[in-house]
Design an enzyme around this catalytic site. Structure first.
Site, PDB file in Angstrom:
ATOM      1  N   ASP A  63      67.360  54.662  29.766  1.00  0.00           N
ATOM      2  CA  ASP A  63      68.481  54.517  28.831  1.00  0.00           C
ATOM      3  C   ASP A  63      69.138  55.844  28.480  1.00  0.00           C
ATOM      4  OD1 ASP A  63      66.216  55.375  27.394  1.00  0.00           O
ATOM      5  OD2 ASP A  63      65.876  53.396  26.564  1.00  0.00           O
ATOM      6  N   ASP A 132      60.145  47.813  16.367  1.00  0.00           N
ATOM      7  CA  ASP A 132      60.607  46.416  16.374  1.00  0.00           C
ATOM      8  C   ASP A 132      60.292  45.711  17.692  1.00  0.00           C
ATOM      9  OD1 ASP A 132      62.369  47.639  18.088  1.00  0.00           O
ATOM     10  OD2 ASP A 132      64.183  47.167  16.938  1.00  0.00           O
ATOM     11  N   HIS A 134      61.109  46.862  20.748  1.00  0.00           N
ATOM     12  CA  HIS A 134      62.030  47.098  21.870  1.00  0.00           C
ATOM     13  C   HIS A 134      61.353  47.868  22.998  1.00  0.00           C
ATOM     14  CE1 HIS A 134      63.547  50.954  19.691  1.00  0.00           C
ATOM     15  NE2 HIS A 134      62.877  51.367  20.729  1.00  0.00           N
ATOM     16  N   GLU A 139      66.795  45.533  22.152  1.00  0.00           N
ATOM     17  CA  GLU A 139      66.408  45.243  20.772  1.00  0.00           C
ATOM     18  C   GLU A 139      66.064  43.752  20.638  1.00  0.00           C
ATOM     19  OE1 GLU A 139      65.757  47.626  18.974  1.00  0.00           O
ATOM     20  OE2 GLU A 139      67.400  48.972  18.454  1.00  0.00           O
TER      21      GLU A 139
HETATM   22  C1  F6R Z   1      63.410  55.691  25.237  1.00  0.00           C
HETATM   23  C2  F6R Z   1      63.060  54.272  25.134  1.00  0.00           C
HETATM   24  C3  F6R Z   1      62.542  53.711  23.866  1.00  0.00           C
HETATM   25  C4  F6R Z   1      61.361  54.495  23.289  1.00  0.00           C
HETATM   26  C5  F6R Z   1      60.895  53.870  21.986  1.00  0.00           C
HETATM   27  C6  F6R Z   1      59.737  54.631  21.379  1.00  0.00           C
HETATM   28  O1  F6R Z   1      63.809  56.019  26.554  1.00  0.00           O
HETATM   29  O2  F6R Z   1      63.222  53.568  26.076  1.00  0.00           O
HETATM   30  O3  F6R Z   1      62.151  52.377  24.076  1.00  0.00           O
HETATM   31  O4  F6R Z   1      60.326  54.497  24.230  1.00  0.00           O
HETATM   32  O5  F6R Z   1      61.962  53.851  21.080  1.00  0.00           O
HETATM   33  O6  F6R Z   1      60.164  55.908  21.004  1.00  0.00           O
HETATM   34  P1  F6R Z   1      59.121  56.994  20.462  1.00  0.00           P
HETATM   35  O7  F6R Z   1      58.241  57.340  21.609  1.00  0.00           O
HETATM   36  O8  F6R Z   1      59.991  58.157  20.054  1.00  0.00           O
HETATM   37  O9  F6R Z   1      58.397  56.359  19.350  1.00  0.00           O
END
Ligand code: F6R
Length: 256
Positions: A63, A132, A134, A139
């Site tokens: 992403d 959440d 994701h 989401e």
């Molecule tokens: C980022 C991504 C997100 C993160 C998730 C956890 O490329 O795909 O799904 O892996 O938001 O983020 P952290 O590791 O910062 O808690």
């Protein structure tokens, strides 16, 4: 789904790194799906320290924020170059990250999907998880069949990610993310989650019903998923003792 629970994020990350090293050594031209975020930082440090040959690898990031330049310090382009690519002999032409400044977003997303297919699909997809549930930035209520597209972040995710920006107002509202359908097509999904704030999302994803309300629960449909957790992230799993038992009883040939 294989659940590997370790006492600390460092211990869990080391095993995940070993798994990646094995793939890279067995298949030097593998296609890796990469993630960003705090959880990945330790893993990328481990991989850099192992001085692997990245020259033939192809990478696709999950992403990117929409509307910020790749040069922005908080863009996922910057993250990847800072934490990994600048320290490895990657071939730039093999590195793919969604273009957050694309003029025609749907066309850019379709092109991203075509490039993944043309590369032969993703061998190993790294995933973090949001509080959440994701994965990527799919989401809650994302279609479980979704493909790469634009998504709007939830207020919670914007709040969670504000720690990387100077202020919460700076966090973009939109992202381009691989879809859940895209992620499910990779040949091996490797999810890492650490800390108490991930415990509920993990319990729902692993032991709850498959539901778009927790997008990571779609991984239950995938035939090869490895989940690396620390004790805090595993705290709400009902069957955590069983997962530990399974890991301890593994036959030698199955060990990482
Ligand atoms: C980022 C991504 C997100 C993160 C998730 C956890 O490329 O795909 O799904 O892996 O938001 O983020 P952290 O590791 O910062 O808690």
């Amino acid at each position: 789904m294989e659940i590997i629970i370790q006492p600390t994020p460092a211990a869990a990350t080391q095993i995940a790194a070993r798994l990646m090293v094995r793939l890279i050594q067995e298949k030097p031209a593998a296609v890796l799906g990469l993630a960003t975020g705090g959880t990945m930082e330790l893993l990328y440090r481990e991989l850099v320290a192992k001085k692997l040959d990245w020259s033939k690898l192809t990478t696709f990031n999950l992403d990117e924020y929409v509307g910020i330049s790749p040069m922005h310090p908080q863009s996922y382009h910057s993250f990847m170059w800072e934490k990994l690519f600048s320290h490895a002999n990657v071939s730039i032409k093999n590195v793919h990250i969604p273009d957050g400044l694309a003029k025609d977003v749907p066309a850019a997303c379709a092109h991203y999907e075509q490039k993944i297919s043309a590369a032969g699909g993703i061998d190993l997809q790294l995933l973090g998880i949001g509080t959440d549930g994701h994965i990527g930035f799919n989401e809650p209520t994302s279609s479980l069949a979704s493909r790469t597209r634009i998504k709007t972040l939830t207020p919670q995710t914007r709040k969670d990610n504000a720690r990387f920006f100077d202020s919460q107002e700076e966090v973009p509202y939109h992202v381009i993310t691989m879809g859940i359908g895209t992620i499910l097509e990779s040949r091996h999904c490797v999810l890492l989650a650490f800390g108490k704030n991930k415990a509920r999302a993990i319990a729902e994803a692993v032991e709850g019903p498959i539901t778009a309300m927790n997008p990571a629960s779609a991984l239950q449909l995938h035939r090869k998923v490895t989940v690396f957790l620390d004790e805090d992230a595993a705290a709400e799993l009902k069957m955590r003792d069983y997962y530990r038992w399974v890991f301890e009883q593994k036959p030698d040939w199955q060990k990482v």
